[in-house]
Motif scaffolding. Structure first.
Motif, short mmCIF file in Angstrom:
data_model
loop_
_atom_site.label_atom_id
_atom_site.label_comp_id
_atom_site.label_asym_id
_atom_site.label_seq_id
_atom_site.Cartn_x
_atom_site.Cartn_y
_atom_site.Cartn_z
N ARG A 21 0.46 -1.22 0.36
CA ARG A 21 0.30 -0.33 0.00
C ARG A 21 0.24 1.46 0.22
O ARG A 21 0.16 2.19 -0.63
CB ARG A 21 -0.95 -0.16 1.44
N LEU A 22 2.08 1.47 0.92
CA LEU A 22 2.73 2.31 0.79
C LEU A 22 3.93 2.34 0.25
O LEU A 22 5.06 3.79 0.37
CB LEU A 22 2.75 2.62 2.69
N ALA A 23 5.24 1.65 -0.02
CA ALA A 23 6.07 1.93 -0.55
C ALA A 23 6.48 1.55 -2.24
O ALA A 23 5.18 0.94 -2.47
CB ALA A 23 7.32 -0.18 0.02
N PRO A 24 7.60 1.73 -2.40
CA PRO A 24 8.02 2.13 -3.85
C PRO A 24 7.53 0.29 -4.65
O PRO A 24 8.32 -0.22 -3.52
CB PRO A 24 8.81 2.81 -4.80
N GLU A 25 7.09 -0.05 -5.22
CA GLU A 25 7.58 -1.36 -6.54
C GLU A 25 9.12 -2.43 -6.37
O GLU A 25 8.96 -3.14 -6.39
CB GLU A 25 7.40 -1.60 -7.65
N SER A 26 10.20 -1.19 -5.29
CA SER A 26 11.03 -1.86 -5.62
C SER A 26 11.33 -2.78 -3.94
O SER A 26 12.45 -3.86 -3.44
CB SER A 26 12.27 -1.17 -5.00
N TRP A 27 10.40 -2.84 -2.83
CA TRP A 27 10.45 -3.45 -2.50
C TRP A 27 9.78 -5.09 -2.21
O TRP A 27 10.48 -5.68 -1.90
CB TRP A 27 9.28 -3.30 -1.36
N ARG A 28 9.91 -4.92 -3.51
CA ARG A 28 9.61 -6.35 -4.24
C ARG A 28 10.72 -7.03 -4.49
O ARG A 28 10.92 -8.57 -4.32
CB ARG A 28 8.87 -6.13 -5.28
N ASP A 29 12.09 -6.24 -4.44
CA ASP A 29 13.28 -7.05 -5.72
C ASP A 29 13.50 -7.04 -4.14
O ASP A 29 14.30 -8.36 -4.45
CB ASP A 29 14.18 -5.52 -6.02
N ILE A 30 13.41 -7.22 -2.82
CA ILE A 30 14.09 -7.07 -1.80
C ILE A 30 13.54 -8.13 -0.88
O ILE A 30 14.03 -8.89 -1.22
CB ILE A 30 14.38 -5.51 -0.48
N GLU A 31 11.99 -8.33 -1.19
CA GLU A 31 11.56 -9.66 -1.35
C GLU A 31 11.95 -10.72 -1.82
O GLU A 31 12.68 -11.73 -1.47
CB GLU A 31 9.94 -9.15 -1.31
N ALA A 32 12.85 -10.82 -3.38
CA ALA A 32 12.61 -11.88 -3.72
C ALA A 32 13.85 -12.41 -3.38
O ALA A 32 14.42 -13.63 -3.58
CB ALA A 32 12.84 -11.18 -5.49
N GLU A 33 15.28 -11.14 -3.01
CA GLU A 33 16.02 -11.73 -2.68
C GLU A 33 15.64 -12.61 -1.52
O GLU A 33 16.76 -13.76 -0.73
CB GLU A 33 16.74 -10.49 -2.22
N TYR A 34 15.34 -12.03 -0.82
CA TYR A 34 15.15 -12.69 0.95
C TYR A 34 14.20 -14.08 0.38
O TYR A 34 14.72 -15.45 1.11
CB TYR A 34 13.82 -12.07 2.29
N LYS A 35 13.28 -14.63 -0.26
CA LYS A 35 12.94 -15.73 -1.33
C LYS A 35 13.98 -16.98 -1.33
O LYS A 35 13.79 -17.69 -1.56
CB LYS A 35 11.70 -15.61 -1.75
N SER A 36 14.37 -15.85 -2.44
CA SER A 36 15.72 -17.05 -3.12
C SER A 36 16.98 -17.74 -1.86
O SER A 36 17.97 -18.51 -2.25
CB SER A 36 16.09 -15.58 -3.36
N GLY A 37 16.93 -16.86 -0.34
CA GLY A 37 17.55 -17.26 0.54
C GLY A 37 19.46 -16.46 -0.05
O GLY A 37 20.41 -16.66 0.82
N ALA A 38 19.26 -15.32 -0.28
CA ALA A 38 20.58 -14.32 -0.42
C ALA A 38 20.55 -13.27 0.25
O ALA A 38 21.24 -13.53 0.60
CB ALA A 38 20.33 -13.20 -2.41
N ILE A 39 19.15 -12.99 0.81
CA ILE A 39 19.10 -11.85 2.47
C ILE A 39 19.00 -13.17 3.36
O ILE A 39 18.08 -13.35 3.26
CB ILE A 39 19.03 -10.96 1.35
N GLY A 40 19.11 -12.46 4.61
CA GLY A 40 17.93 -13.06 6.02
C GLY A 40 17.39 -12.04 5.96
O GLY A 40 16.96 -10.90 5.15
N SER A 41 16.33 -12.99 6.94
CA SER A 41 14.82 -11.30 7.07
C SER A 41 15.63 -10.54 7.60
O SER A 41 14.83 -9.29 8.01
CB SER A 41 13.76 -12.20 7.92
#
Length: 212
Positions: free
Chosen positions: A30-50
């Motif tokens: 609702r409130l953030a730019p679409e770039s938040w999804r790129d960060i989420e993808a990194e997390y889901k891939s295991g590239a970064i931690g929560s």
């Protein structure tokens, strides 16, 4: 299920388990730019931690406390939440909410219900996201809130542990539970790795499975 709940510690995830949607994702959507999804993808891939994921996504959100709380309140709770908690406590179980989210949206509910809450915290006077429940000694040490630590502590006290969750941040805790309830992504992962679990769709299912 025959279980002495007086010797049982129950750990409930918040987002997607107690709530019908992931509150953090709702805020970002609702409130953030679409770039938040790129960060989420990194997390889901295991590239970064929560912890890194949460911090970077938090930086994308407005630090308007009233706005954030109003949007967070758009996410409904599972109708079975209070009946489950009341049933567990009436039988003598310990109940703890464990959340690797932004925390502020769970605080009021848990305070009103008299529930222990382990989560990340937001200081709205400074806009800082903090992680008071991380565990630097954990083998992964990349989570915001370590959900394994309180379960290990309960096990050391000789208590049976029950975990109820739905998502990626619940996987490590799921491996420690004596009894595991899982749905959605967590249930799929349990199927993939052969982790025994009880599937649930809502918290009423958990209540019935426990005979409450």
């Amino acid at each position: 299920m025959l279980l002495d709940l007086t010797d049982t510690s129950v750990f409930l995830d918040w987002d997607g388990t107690i709530t019908l949607l992931d509150t953090g994702v709702h805020l970002l959507d609702r409130l953030a730019p679409e770039s938040w999804r790129d960060i989420e993808a990194e997390y889901k891939s295991g590239a970064i931690g929560s912890r890194e994921c949460l911090s970077r996504q938090w930086d994308l959100l407005p630090k308007d406390e009233r706005l954030l709380r109003d949007v967070a309140r758009e996410v409904a709770l599972d109708d079975g939440f209070r009946p489950l908690v009341d049933g567990l406590r009436s039988e003598g179980a310990e109940v703890t909410i464990v959340s690797d989210g932004y925390g502020f949206y769970a605080e009021d509910v848990c305070r009103d219900a008299g529930l222990a809450l382990l989560t990340n915290t937001v200081d709205f006077t400074t806009g800082v996201l903090d992680f008071p429940n991380l565990d630097a000694c954990c083998a992964c040490s990349s989570c915001g809130t370590c959900k394994q630590a309180p379960m290990r502590e309960a096990a050391r006290r000789g208590r049976t542990t029950i975990f109820v969750g739905d998502g990626m941040s619940d996987r490590k805790a799921a491996l420690l539970a004596d009894i595991l309830f899982a749905k959605a992504n967590l249930a799929d992962w349990c199927d993939d790795v052969g982790q025994p679990f009880r599937r649930f769709s809502n918290l009423g299912d958990v209540q019935r499975s426990l005979g409450l």
